[in-house]
Design a protein around this motif. Structure first.
Motif, PDB file in Angstrom:
ATOM      1  N   MET A   1      45.322  71.250 -43.847  1.00  0.00           N
ATOM      2  CA  MET A   1      44.788  69.540 -45.085  1.00  0.00           C
ATOM      3  C   MET A   1      44.869  68.617 -44.642  1.00  0.00           C
ATOM      4  O   MET A   1      44.969  68.424 -43.188  1.00  0.00           O
ATOM      5  CB  MET A   1      45.852  69.693 -45.947  1.00  0.00           C
ATOM      6  CG  MET A   1      46.207  70.655 -47.316  1.00  0.00           C
ATOM      7  SD  MET A   1      44.298  71.891 -47.434  1.00  0.00           S
ATOM      8  CE  MET A   1      44.128  72.726 -46.762  1.00  0.00           C
ATOM      9  N   ARG A   2      44.118  67.673 -44.876  1.00  0.00           N
ATOM     10  CA  ARG A   2      43.384  66.412 -44.436  1.00  0.00           C
ATOM     11  C   ARG A   2      44.981  65.647 -43.672  1.00  0.00           C
ATOM     12  O   ARG A   2      44.995  64.730 -42.663  1.00  0.00           O
ATOM     13  CB  ARG A   2      42.859  65.685 -45.338  1.00  0.00           C
ATOM     14  CG  ARG A   2      43.646  65.525 -46.515  1.00  0.00           C
ATOM     15  CD  ARG A   2      42.796  64.225 -47.545  1.00  0.00           C
ATOM     16  NE  ARG A   2      41.938  65.528 -48.193  1.00  0.00           N
ATOM     17  CZ  ARG A   2      41.396  64.530 -48.861  1.00  0.00           C
ATOM     18  NH1 ARG A   2      40.865  63.338 -49.211  1.00  0.00           N
ATOM     19  NH2 ARG A   2      40.250  65.208 -50.041  1.00  0.00           N
ATOM     20  N   ASP A   3      46.004  65.708 -44.696  1.00  0.00           N
ATOM     21  CA  ASP A   3      47.326  65.123 -43.362  1.00  0.00           C
ATOM     22  C   ASP A   3      48.065  66.104 -42.506  1.00  0.00           C
ATOM     23  O   ASP A   3      49.012  66.092 -42.078  1.00  0.00           O
ATOM     24  CB  ASP A   3      48.545  64.510 -44.804  1.00  0.00           C
ATOM     25  CG  ASP A   3      48.589  65.665 -45.418  1.00  0.00           C
ATOM     26  OD1 ASP A   3      48.151  67.335 -45.801  1.00  0.00           O
ATOM     27  OD2 ASP A   3      49.613  66.349 -46.201  1.00  0.00           O
TER      28      ASP A   3
ATOM     29  N   ARG B   1      47.344  61.232 -57.059  1.00  0.00           N
ATOM     30  CA  ARG B   1      47.587  60.404 -55.989  1.00  0.00           C
ATOM     31  C   ARG B   1      46.690  58.764 -56.739  1.00  0.00           C
ATOM     32  O   ARG B   1      45.503  58.772 -57.267  1.00  0.00           O
ATOM     33  CB  ARG B   1      46.626  61.073 -55.194  1.00  0.00           C
ATOM     34  CG  ARG B   1      45.335  61.331 -55.248  1.00  0.00           C
ATOM     35  CD  ARG B   1      44.701  61.439 -53.459  1.00  0.00           C
ATOM     36  NE  ARG B   1      43.375  61.048 -53.150  1.00  0.00           N
ATOM     37  CZ  ARG B   1      42.301  60.726 -51.907  1.00  0.00           C
ATOM     38  NH1 ARG B   1      42.893  60.728 -51.375  1.00  0.00           N
ATOM     39  NH2 ARG B   1      40.819  60.983 -52.436  1.00  0.00           N
TER      40      ARG B   1
ATOM     41  N   THR C   1      47.760  62.731 -50.367  1.00  0.00           N
ATOM     42  CA  THR C   1      47.322  63.878 -51.275  1.00  0.00           C
ATOM     43  C   THR C   1      47.754  64.881 -52.290  1.00  0.00           C
ATOM     44  O   THR C   1      48.820  64.138 -52.484  1.00  0.00           O
ATOM     45  CB  THR C   1      47.576  65.017 -50.115  1.00  0.00           C
ATOM     46  OG1 THR C   1      48.993  65.129 -49.705  1.00  0.00           O
ATOM     47  CG2 THR C   1      47.039  64.083 -48.223  1.00  0.00           C
ATOM     48  N   ASP C   2      47.279  65.310 -52.914  1.00  0.00           N
ATOM     49  CA  ASP C   2      47.804  65.768 -54.231  1.00  0.00           C
ATOM     50  C   ASP C   2      47.168  67.350 -54.627  1.00  0.00           C
ATOM     51  O   ASP C   2      46.551  67.517 -53.475  1.00  0.00           O
ATOM     52  CB  ASP C   2      47.849  65.025 -55.504  1.00  0.00           C
ATOM     53  CG  ASP C   2      46.083  64.666 -55.815  1.00  0.00           C
ATOM     54  OD1 ASP C   2      44.867  65.214 -55.355  1.00  0.00           O
ATOM     55  OD2 ASP C   2      45.971  63.713 -56.258  1.00  0.00           O
TER      56      ASP C   2
ATOM     57  N   THR D   1      43.059  66.820 -53.705  1.00  0.00           N
ATOM     58  CA  THR D   1      42.456  67.250 -52.550  1.00  0.00           C
ATOM     59  C   THR D   1      43.009  68.473 -51.883  1.00  0.00           C
ATOM     60  O   THR D   1      41.879  68.283 -50.875  1.00  0.00           O
ATOM     61  CB  THR D   1      43.161  65.402 -52.131  1.00  0.00           C
ATOM     62  OG1 THR D   1      44.943  65.915 -51.500  1.00  0.00           O
ATOM     63  CG2 THR D   1      43.459  64.420 -52.413  1.00  0.00           C
ATOM     64  N   ASP D   2      44.441  69.160 -51.736  1.00  0.00           N
ATOM     65  CA  ASP D   2      44.437  70.036 -50.966  1.00  0.00           C
ATOM     66  C   ASP D   2      43.708  71.154 -51.401  1.00  0.00           C
ATOM     67  O   ASP D   2      42.786  71.780 -51.010  1.00  0.00           O
ATOM     68  CB  ASP D   2      45.370  70.979 -51.718  1.00  0.00           C
ATOM     69  CG  ASP D   2      46.773  70.000 -51.147  1.00  0.00           C
ATOM     70  OD1 ASP D   2      46.472  69.377 -49.893  1.00  0.00           O
ATOM     71  OD2 ASP D   2      47.795  69.952 -51.524  1.00  0.00           O
TER      72      ASP D   2
ATOM     73  N   ASP E   1      40.216  70.451 -50.066  1.00  0.00           N
ATOM     74  CA  ASP E   1      40.102  70.720 -48.226  1.00  0.00           C
ATOM     75  C   ASP E   1      40.433  71.613 -48.232  1.00  0.00           C
ATOM     76  O   ASP E   1      39.512  72.540 -47.472  1.00  0.00           O
ATOM     77  CB  ASP E   1      41.290  69.868 -47.855  1.00  0.00           C
ATOM     78  CG  ASP E   1      41.517  68.447 -47.237  1.00  0.00           C
ATOM     79  OD1 ASP E   1      39.972  67.604 -48.091  1.00  0.00           O
ATOM     80  OD2 ASP E   1      42.038  68.484 -47.632  1.00  0.00           O
TER      81      ASP E   1
END
Length: 815
Positions: free
Chosen positions: A237-239, A315, A323-324, A327-328, A331
């Protein structure tokens, strides 16, 4: 004093301080659970070298001092000082006697007997204590272990008694091993036998549960290895958090690019011996259309990384790094498009229940490739109408059992209840605060949130879809699916559909409601639910005639749209209906069914005088059960939770705290299509009250089509309102005793035909236990913090006069 006396005194003080300290911090309201495993060891070692009387005294005193961590709890409940001391003193003396026996056996070189006698005698004491009192407090060590994954797994297999046994077996065995007396080999053999017994018990438990799960499905499972190639990957994911994902590509799939069809889940993707997930079974009717199926465990669950948050709120979009679930999803789709060959650049999302909520979340920030979503039984608002509350009334049994299942660890956990009938368990529990005090010790975040947010504050609004969807113009076509007898999430899909309708201009918002319970359209044949026969396989109809062609239209670009905007199964007449919008806006006449004297229900308003009423006494100590007893654990094998909404309501006919009103037998069919609303003019001698209203279809006393349904009382629609919220869910207020108040209760939408010769029944009561927690009937700012003294009887009056015309407003279809 001799040197030996000095040495004994030092040993005694050290053993006392060590055991009492470990016990103090290892049990009680906020335990460090693993400390409990070592707490008995110092006094057990002391017992092997000391006379009987000092051993008993030191061991008992260590337990008593450790037990003082519960003192503030006992005093908070108003337990007298003497009684509180006795509650702690009893297990202290029991523990002292057990340690004494252990020490004497060590002195006699009987090591394996010493190791086993401590846990065996303690569990025997716990069992006897559980017979005397309904809920063990400090007496049961098993409930101190909620944070420990190892013993949680053990509890699922052998129950809470097995946990307590193992917690004490460890220090007792260690003390025996450290002894310089006796045969260690015999001890090893004895422990091997005990370990084998636990292993066998756990294996039998797991095998029987697996067998029960296989029996619960009505569809044959093919060998998926012959149909799909399976690939597993950790998608970043982005994080930087990676989510466990399984990808199933049809064999020989290189012939034509295919779309992705994805399901994200908070539950395990564990499969059978082939490791292929059984989730594939829900999409068997879509295999022929050729999709790349993707299944993903969300963050913090099972094999995925990160921290799990139950119903994680959206988010802050201004924070690009936040993230939430949306977003997951974004991604994941982005990664799939770039890394999985032979895709056609389109993705669909589907999910039931929690997975349906995850699918709906994707609407908030949809990936450009996301072309179709089907949320099925998704919750929409957890205080107003879904899993955890209805109109502010807390759904006790489901709320606790859900959080206790999902939040103790990354994997699902079976809470070790010690009663068969949950009605008895929750009633003996007393105030809601006892769950933290006695069992989970503030370890369940969502349970703590229930306590912190009893009203409709920002916490709940942030997690409800209305704020986001009512302002959203749907960019992705969505198929909302609900079941008329869903005991968990009927409110959600209908509410999501209604919220999206506010700005829907492009015919992208669809609704299907069928005669199903929770997820019944996917996991059963759908011809019959409980005792009610619908005359056709409604589940297969949905999967083959609606879901499969709907996704094919949006993701493959083939065929035609299979449905109008709303496809609704009309129960009673048992036929599918299509509508341009739901509820229908034409051909409907809104009429009122008035409550009348002598239990009569009529379309004619009452001519009674002002104070005409029926009354009953509502007693929190004797609440009305919401379904026939015994009330099984919600998701246990054989539980009737899934079909309780279809249970014959005659099981309440002899209760004095339930009121009923009947129409005469109908002379012709009567069909309702749309929203049902109860207007209850009522008063109470208390300052708070719950009001439960049911609309029921009563079958004729003679019913040759199915003798099992003769006189049957089938719920069509129902709901609860917590009285304090009748003006505002944000700002509750106490009711004025004996003041007549108009309570408006939304019984939700429906499409049902009351057949000729049937009767219509309206039922009213003030408790629905343990589905809904008991209302103290005395206003307190936070019911979650109510004390035993707050619960009181109240006299309830339901008025039916010209001035106070209690009624149920129904939408009658006239064409």
């Amino acid at each position: 004093m001799t040197p030996n006396d000095d040495s004994s005194t030092v040993l005694a003080v050290c053993a006392l301080l060590a055991s009492s300290t470990l016990l103090f911090f290892g049990t009680g309201p906020h335990p460090i659970c693993w400390l409990t495993w070592f707490a008995p060891l110092p006094v057990l070692l002391f017992a092997a070298h000391s006379p009987a009387l000092p051993t008993f005294g030191i061991a008992s005193l260590s337990w008593f001092i450790g037990g003082l961590n519960m003192w503030h709890y006992f005093r908070g409940l108003g337990i007298p000082t003497g009684a509180a001391i006795m509650i702690i003193l009893l297990p202290s003396c029991i523990f002292g006697a057990i340690v004494l026996i252990h020490g004497q056996l060590i002195l006699r070189r009987q090591l394996w007997q010493a190791a086993l006698v401590v846990p065996a005698l303690w569990v025997f004491y716990e069992y006897l204590f559980s017979i005397v009192v309904s809920h063990r407090t400090f007496g049961n060590l098993g409930y101190t272990q909620m944070d420990c994954l190892l013993v949680l797994r053990l509890a699922s297999a052998v129950g809470i008694w097995g946990v307590s046994f193992c917690v004490l077996l460890l220090p007792a065995s260690a003390a025996a091993f450290l002894s310089t007396r006796g045969s260690k080999m015999q001890l090893v053999k004895a422990l091997s036998v005990v370990g084998s017994a636990f292993l066998i018990a756990g294996t039998i438990h797991l095998v029987s549960r697996s067998h029960a799960n296989k029996l619960a499905t009505n569809r044959d499972i093919p060998d998926y290895r012959q149909i799909f190639d399976r690939n597993t990957v950790m998608i970043p994911m982005r994080d930087g958090v990676r989510l466990y994902t399984e990808i199933y590509t049809p064999k020989n799939g290189l012939m034509q690019p295919m779309p992705f069809l994805m399901e994200r889940t908070a539950y395990t993707l564990e499969g059978d011996a082939t490791h292929y997930t059984t989730n594939l079974a829900d999409f068997a009717e879509m295999f022929a259309d050729r999709y790349i199926f993707v299944f993903q465990e969300i963050r913090g669950r099972y094999s995925s990384e990160g921290q799990f948050v139950l119903f994680r709120p959206p988010r802050d979009s201004s924070d690009q790094h936040a993230t939430d679930e949306a977003t997951d999803t974004y991604d994941t789709i982005d990664w799939l498009l770039q890394n999985i060959p032979n895709n056609n650049g389109r993705a669909g999302l589907v999910g039931i229940s929690y997975s349906g909520w995850l699918a709906t979340m994707a609407l908030l920030e949809p990936h450009p490739a996301l072309r179709a979503i089907s949320e099925q039984a998704s919750p929409a608002d957890q205080l107003l109408g879904d899993d955890f509350h209805h109109n502010g009334a807390f759904r006790l049994s489901y709320g606790f059992e859900c959080t206790a299942t999902m939040e103790p660890s990354r994997t699902s956990f079976t809470f070790p209840f010690d009663k068969r009938d949950m009605f008895d368990w929750y009633l003996a529990l007393g105030p809601l605060s006892n769950i933290n005090a006695l069992y989970v010790h503030d370890k369940l975040p969502t349970w703590n949130n229930f306590f912190a947010h009893p009203n409709y504050d920002e916490f709940w609004k942030k997690r409800a879809f209305h704020r986001y969807l009512s302002e959203l113009k749907p960019a992705v076509p969505i198929l909302n699916v609900a079941g008329w007898w869903d005991p968990e999430d009927f409110y959600g899909p209908v509410t999501i559909y209604e919220n999206l309708e506010a700005n829907e201009l492009d015919h992208r918002n669809y609704l299907v409601i069928g005669p199903w319970n929770h997820a019944g359209w996917m996991r059963t044949h759908g011809t019959k639910l409980s005792v009610v026969d619908f005359g056709s396989d409604t589940g297969a109809f949905f999967r083959q005639k609606i879901e499969a062609p709907w996704f094919a239209y949006w993701l493959h670009g083939t065929g035609a749209l299979p449905v109008k905007e709303a496809t609704i199964f009309e129960t009673g007449s048992n036929q599918w209906k299509s509508y341009e919008v739901w509820p229908p806006r034409s051909g409907i006449t809104r009429s009122k069914l008035y409550l009348r004297a002598n239990g009569h229900l009529s379309f004619d308003p009452s001519s009674d005088r002002e104070n005409a009423f029926d009354s009953y006494i509502s007693d929190p100590a004797n609440p009305v059960p919401y379904r026939q007893r015994p009330v099984e654990v919600t998701y246990s094998t054989g539980s009737r939770w899934h079909t309780w909404l279809l249970q014959d309501q005659r099981f309440l006919q002899n209760r004095p705290d339930t009121l009923t009103w009947f129409t005469d037998p109908l002379t012709e069919n009567l069909t309702i299509s749309g929203d049902i609303v109860a207007h209850l003019f009522a008063s109470t001698t208390g300052t708070d009250s719950d009001w439960i209203v049911k609309l029921i279809d009563v079958y004729p006393d003679k019913y040759p089509q199915d003798p099992n349904l003769e006189g049957y009382e089938l719920i069509v629609s129902d709901e609860v309102l917590r009285g304090r919220f009748h003006e505002s869910f944000e700002d509750p207020k106490p009711l004025v005793p004996n003041q007549v108040t108009n309570f408006t209760i939304d019984l939700h939408t429906n499409d049902h035909t009351f057949l000729k010769s049937h009767r219509i029944l309206v039922q009213v009561q003030s408790s629905w236990f343990p589905l809904i927690d008991r209302n103290p009937q005395k206003y307190v700012p936070n019911i979650f913090l109510a004390t035993p003294a707050d619960y009181q009887k109240a006299t309830q009056r339901i008025y039916h006069s010209q001035q106070y015309p209690s009624n149920v407003e129904i939408p009658i279809r006239t064409q």
